[in-house]
Scaffold this active site. Sequence first.
Site, PDB file in Angstrom:
ATOM      1  N   HIS A 201     -51.795  41.292-139.866  1.00  0.00           N
ATOM      2  CA  HIS A 201     -51.714  42.512-139.045  1.00  0.00           C
ATOM      3  C   HIS A 201     -52.976  42.757-138.217  1.00  0.00           C
ATOM      4  CE1 HIS A 201     -47.886  44.211-140.574  1.00  0.00           C
ATOM      5  NE2 HIS A 201     -48.137  43.339-141.546  1.00  0.00           N
TER       6      HIS A 201
ATOM      7  N   ASP B 251     -58.347  45.346-131.933  1.00  0.00           N
ATOM      8  CA  ASP B 251     -57.227  45.878-132.708  1.00  0.00           C
ATOM      9  C   ASP B 251     -56.136  44.817-132.723  1.00  0.00           C
ATOM     10  OD1 ASP B 251     -56.004  47.899-134.147  1.00  0.00           O
ATOM     11  OD2 ASP B 251     -56.325  49.420-132.616  1.00  0.00           O
TER      12      ASP B 251
END
Length: 473
Positions: A165, A372
């Site tokens: 992730h 991110d």
Amino acid sequence: MPKTIIVSNRLPVKISKTDDEYSLSSSEGGLATGLGSIYKQDNNVWIGWPGVEIADQDDKDKVSQQLKELSLIPVFLDQEEINQYYEGFSNEVLWPVFHYYSSTYASYKQSNWDYYQAVNKKFRDVILSVAEPGDVIWVHDYQLLLLPALVRHDLPDVSIGFFLHIPFPSHEMFRLIPWRSELLDGMLGADLIGFHTFDDVRHFLGTTSRILPVTTSSNIITTGERSIVVESFPMGIDEKKYASLPLQDDVKEQAQLIKDNFKSTKLILSVDRLDYSKGILQRLQAFELLLQLCPECIGTIALYMIVVPSRDTVPQYAHLRDEIDKKVGNINSIYRTMDWSPIHYYYRSFPIETLSALYATADVCLVTPMRDGMNLVSKEYVASRVNNDGVLIMSEMAGSSKELIDAIIVNPNNTGEVCRAILQAINMPPEEQRKRMIPMRQLVAKFNISHWVKIFMDRLKEVKLMQRSMQAR
Ligand code: GDG
């Protein structure tokens, strides 16, 4: 009948203790919603840490029983395991290195690595207690990088998918980790390895072929007899939920209240967990520059900044929180007037209805992480703009910038550029807002969380079939 086993560090559940009773409530997170269609079906299960330390064996048995009714299986961890495997190795080695913060925040302690291995083995043991040869296992995220190979060793024929992730860094960063080969070997136990973006795939392929004796062709890594497929699967959100929340009466009421409080003020929203990777201080600098350079902005714009508490028992995070407090106080004390404040800062989390009211009301959403993996906030803002208005400012360092290309894309390190982007956003004509927002809304609706789960699982099936036919040759 073969089953699917989802594995992640945390179970999608909140546990609270009142007197002697533990009560459980399901988590509303995106991953939990997306995977709900899988783990609640048939005899499928989700394995993970329940999020609280439970020492007493009777309590463990009670909680296990309650979790079983929700198709969840716990891996119980004690405080030392949490400190060393989770805080120590996952969050003080893997998180900083993978977000390109190795020199500032990474600390390589042997005992943390020992615990990381031991806890990954603990997860393996729980998997082995329920898994059978034909099962499909989907392992999630950086806390469990060793798990695919550990499971593969005992169950050579199961299908194993792995999804990361967070970003996968370039070889130059990854090679710094003392246990780099072991970590890659662990991941290569999977049949299919997924990342959010093509850049992550590229970094993983490059890193693996430099560090391990493997051959790489296109997106396939071959090691010994096995071939592993590496691909990008950009994660989506539960778009329907975010598009329907603003139509609910209670959300409409909250949105009206916000509008009344910010009459003739352009509202700029930012929402993050407390983390150095999210670029919160750099964002404040850009906002401060704007106030310095744009006298018309005084009294007419406001930054509504939500920072959700996270890991703030770790000294670096507590320090970051203090720095944010200081910066916000500094800007507000210089620029505020009798009836206006430039920054409305909240260090807490809000119910999803309030978040939705803010998404639906904010003229601009300012998403400027330094790194991110994906960034779901940007997608949630887009999904919430049911009138096709609003402007998204997006860091090019977030995975979602590769999909939300109609946002104003910025380099978060370029304070001047972020400052100009805010000016452009607050002055953007409604027609241009629509022109940018409509395609982004279509993308978020189409590539939603269910689509993400489906394409990953379908691909895992295909990869396994491909491997079996190659082995039969
Ligand atoms: C990791 C990766 C990747 C935030 N404030 C509140 C609240 N939230 C919810 C948001 C969003 C989630 O938290 C944050 O997700 P992000 O994707 O933005 O960031 P991370 O937590 O760092 O997630 C990231 C993600 O995994 C998925 O793969 O995108 O790159 O770092 O859903 O809505 N929710 C509520 N109240 C709040 O105040 N209810």
